[in-house]
Design a protein around this motif. Structure first.
Motif, PDB file in Angstrom:
ATOM      1  N   ASP A  92      -1.143  -4.563  15.543  1.00  0.00           N
ATOM      2  CA  ASP A  92      -1.661  -5.262  14.368  1.00  0.00           C
ATOM      3  C   ASP A  92      -3.081  -4.820  14.037  1.00  0.00           C
ATOM      4  O   ASP A  92      -3.438  -4.651  12.868  1.00  0.00           O
ATOM      5  CB  ASP A  92      -1.624  -6.774  14.588  1.00  0.00           C
ATOM      6  N   TYR A  93      -3.890  -4.637  15.068  1.00  0.00           N
ATOM      7  CA  TYR A  93      -5.271  -4.199  14.847  1.00  0.00           C
ATOM      8  C   TYR A  93      -5.293  -2.787  14.264  1.00  0.00           C
ATOM      9  O   TYR A  93      -6.053  -2.494  13.331  1.00  0.00           O
ATOM     10  CB  TYR A  93      -6.036  -4.250  16.158  1.00  0.00           C
ATOM     11  N   LEU A  94      -4.444  -1.911  14.792  1.00  0.00           N
ATOM     12  CA  LEU A  94      -4.369  -0.552  14.265  1.00  0.00           C
ATOM     13  C   LEU A  94      -3.907  -0.543  12.817  1.00  0.00           C
ATOM     14  O   LEU A  94      -4.372   0.268  12.007  1.00  0.00           O
ATOM     15  CB  LEU A  94      -3.430   0.301  15.111  1.00  0.00           C
ATOM     16  N   ARG A  95      -2.998  -1.439  12.468  1.00  0.00           N
ATOM     17  CA  ARG A  95      -2.520  -1.506  11.079  1.00  0.00           C
ATOM     18  C   ARG A  95      -3.682  -1.814  10.135  1.00  0.00           C
ATOM     19  O   ARG A  95      -3.764  -1.280   9.028  1.00  0.00           O
ATOM     20  CB  ARG A  95      -1.430  -2.564  10.948  1.00  0.00           C
ATOM     21  N   ARG A  96      -4.586  -2.689  10.557  1.00  0.00           N
ATOM     22  CA  ARG A  96      -5.744  -3.001   9.708  1.00  0.00           C
ATOM     23  C   ARG A  96      -6.661  -1.788   9.577  1.00  0.00           C
ATOM     24  O   ARG A  96      -7.208  -1.535   8.500  1.00  0.00           O
ATOM     25  CB  ARG A  96      -6.514  -4.193  10.289  1.00  0.00           C
ATOM     26  N   ILE A  97      -6.820  -1.041  10.658  1.00  0.00           N
ATOM     27  CA  ILE A  97      -7.662   0.153  10.610  1.00  0.00           C
ATOM     28  C   ILE A  97      -7.030   1.212   9.712  1.00  0.00           C
ATOM     29  O   ILE A  97      -7.711   1.916   8.959  1.00  0.00           O
ATOM     30  CB  ILE A  97      -7.873   0.717  12.021  1.00  0.00           C
ATOM     31  N   GLN A  98      -5.708   1.321   9.763  1.00  0.00           N
ATOM     32  CA  GLN A  98      -5.000   2.358   9.019  1.00  0.00           C
ATOM     33  C   GLN A  98      -4.951   2.101   7.521  1.00  0.00           C
ATOM     34  O   GLN A  98      -4.658   3.001   6.737  1.00  0.00           O
ATOM     35  CB  GLN A  98      -3.570   2.480   9.555  1.00  0.00           C
ATOM     36  N   THR A  99      -5.241   0.899   7.123  1.00  0.00           N
ATOM     37  CA  THR A  99      -5.175   0.543   5.706  1.00  0.00           C
ATOM     38  C   THR A  99      -6.433   1.004   4.990  1.00  0.00           C
ATOM     39  O   THR A  99      -7.542   0.611   5.348  1.00  0.00           O
ATOM     40  CB  THR A  99      -5.018  -0.980   5.530  1.00  0.00           C
ATOM     41  N   ILE A 100      -6.269   1.840   3.973  1.00  0.00           N
ATOM     42  CA  ILE A 100      -7.403   2.301   3.172  1.00  0.00           C
ATOM     43  C   ILE A 100      -7.606   1.278   2.062  1.00  0.00           C
ATOM     44  O   ILE A 100      -6.766   1.109   1.183  1.00  0.00           O
ATOM     45  CB  ILE A 100      -7.131   3.687   2.575  1.00  0.00           C
ATOM     46  N   GLU A 101      -8.729   0.592   2.113  1.00  0.00           N
ATOM     47  CA  GLU A 101      -8.970  -0.509   1.193  1.00  0.00           C
ATOM     48  C   GLU A 101      -9.499  -0.015  -0.152  1.00  0.00           C
ATOM     49  O   GLU A 101     -10.686   0.071  -0.383  1.00  0.00           O
ATOM     50  CB  GLU A 101      -9.943  -1.505   1.820  1.00  0.00           C
ATOM     51  N   ASN A 102      -8.564   0.336  -1.030  1.00  0.00           N
ATOM     52  CA  ASN A 102      -8.865   0.739  -2.405  1.00  0.00           C
ATOM     53  C   ASN A 102     -10.113   1.610  -2.503  1.00  0.00           C
ATOM     54  O   ASN A 102     -11.193   1.149  -2.877  1.00  0.00           O
ATOM     55  CB  ASN A 102      -9.048  -0.500  -3.294  1.00  0.00           C
ATOM     56  N   PRO A 103      -9.972   2.921  -2.176  1.00  0.00           N
ATOM     57  CA  PRO A 103     -11.135   3.802  -2.181  1.00  0.00           C
ATOM     58  C   PRO A 103     -11.727   4.056  -3.555  1.00  0.00           C
ATOM     59  O   PRO A 103     -12.716   4.752  -3.680  1.00  0.00           O
ATOM     60  CB  PRO A 103     -10.578   5.099  -1.570  1.00  0.00           C
ATOM     61  N   ALA A 104     -11.141   3.484  -4.620  1.00  0.00           N
ATOM     62  CA  ALA A 104     -11.699   3.649  -5.968  1.00  0.00           C
ATOM     63  C   ALA A 104     -12.330   2.355  -6.467  1.00  0.00           C
ATOM     64  O   ALA A 104     -12.582   2.201  -7.651  1.00  0.00           O
ATOM     65  CB  ALA A 104     -10.589   4.097  -6.926  1.00  0.00           C
TER      66      ALA A 104
END
Length: 205
Positions: free
Chosen positions: A48-60
Motif C-alpha cells: 500500500d505504501y509503495l502504491r502511494r509512492i508510485q502514483t504521480i500526482e498530476n504533474p501538470a
C-alpha cells in the motif's frame, strides 16, 4: 542528457530577490523507480505504501507562468531533467547571477527520501514533475499565496550579485557543481518523460 543553457528571459532576476520552491522535488523520478523496483522494495515497504509512492500526482497541476506572475513571481523555471539543482543552475546562467540556497529548506517528502536512501540517490538531482523554482521580491508572501491555492511552497534562498552559487546544508557550505545526468538514469537507463503529453515511458509502466 543535460542541455546547454539556451532560454529566453521571462522577466527579471536581481540580487536581493528570493528563490521559492513550488511543489515537492523528486516525485516523478521516485514514482518511476518505485514501479520498476517494486519487487525489491517490498522487502522494506508495504504494498500500500509503495502504491502511494508510485502514483504521480498530476504533474501538470502547477499554476501557469501567467498565474505565477500575477501572484508576484518575476521568473520561473520548471524542475525537470537533472532536478532542482539543474533548474537553479539554468536560472543563474540565464541572468549571470549568483545565488545562495539552503537545501534543507527545499520541500521533499519523506517517501522520496526513503527511496533515495535505498538506492543512494540525491533527490536534488532527480526528475520532479510537478515542481518549479520561482524568483520574487517577497518570497514569504508568494509562498503564502501559493499555499492558499493548494500548492506547497517554501523560500529556499536568495539571488546574489556576482556569479557564486553557494549551497548550504546544515553547518556545511559549498559551491554548486555543474549539472549532472539525472539520478533516475542510474536506475532506469530508458526512462523518458514526454513533457507535452504528460506521459512516462519506462519499464513496467
Amino acid at each position: 542528457m543535460i542541455r546547454p543553457i539556451n532560454r529566453e528571459k521571462l522577466g527579471r532576476m536581481e540580487p536581493g530577490q528570493d528563490l521559492v520552491t513550488a511543489g515537492y522535488i523528486g516525485e516523478l523520478g521516485v514514482a518511476a523507480i518505485a514501479r520498476e523496483k517494486e519487487t525489491e522494495l517490498l522487502n522494506w515497504f508495504t504494498r500500500d505504501y509503495l502504491r502511494r509512492i508510485q502514483t504521480i500526482e498530476n504533474p501538470a497541476a502547477l499554476p501557469s507562468w501567467e498565474e505565477f506572475r500575477d501572484l508576484g513571481a518575476t521568473e520561473y523555471e520548471a524542475v525537470e531533467e537533472g532536478g532542482i539543482l539543474t533548474a537553479l543552475w539554468t536560472l543563474s546562467g540565464t541572468y549571470h547571477r549568483g545565488m545562495s540556497v539552503n537545501l534543507r529548506a527545499i520541500p521533499v517528502r519523506q517517501r522520496t527520501i526513503e527511496i533515495c536512501e535505498r538506492f543512494e540517490l540525491t533527490p536534488y538531482r532527480l526528475w520532479s514533475g510537478n515542481c518549479g523554482v520561482l524568483v520574487t521580491d517577497n518570497g514569504w508572501r508568494l509562498a503564502e499565496r501559493l499555499k492558499a491555492k493548494g500548492v506547497y511552497a517554501a523560500v529556499m534562498g536568495r539571488v546574489e550579485a556576482g556569479a557564486l552559487k553557494e549551497i548550504c546544508y546544515g553547518d556545511e557550505t559549498g559551491c554548486m557543481e555543474r549539472p549532472r545526468p539525472d539520478e533516475v538514469y542510474r536506475i532506469l537507463p530508458d526512462f523518458r518523460w514526454d513533457i507535452e503529453n504528460q506521459t512516462v515511458t519506462a519499464p513496467k509502466f
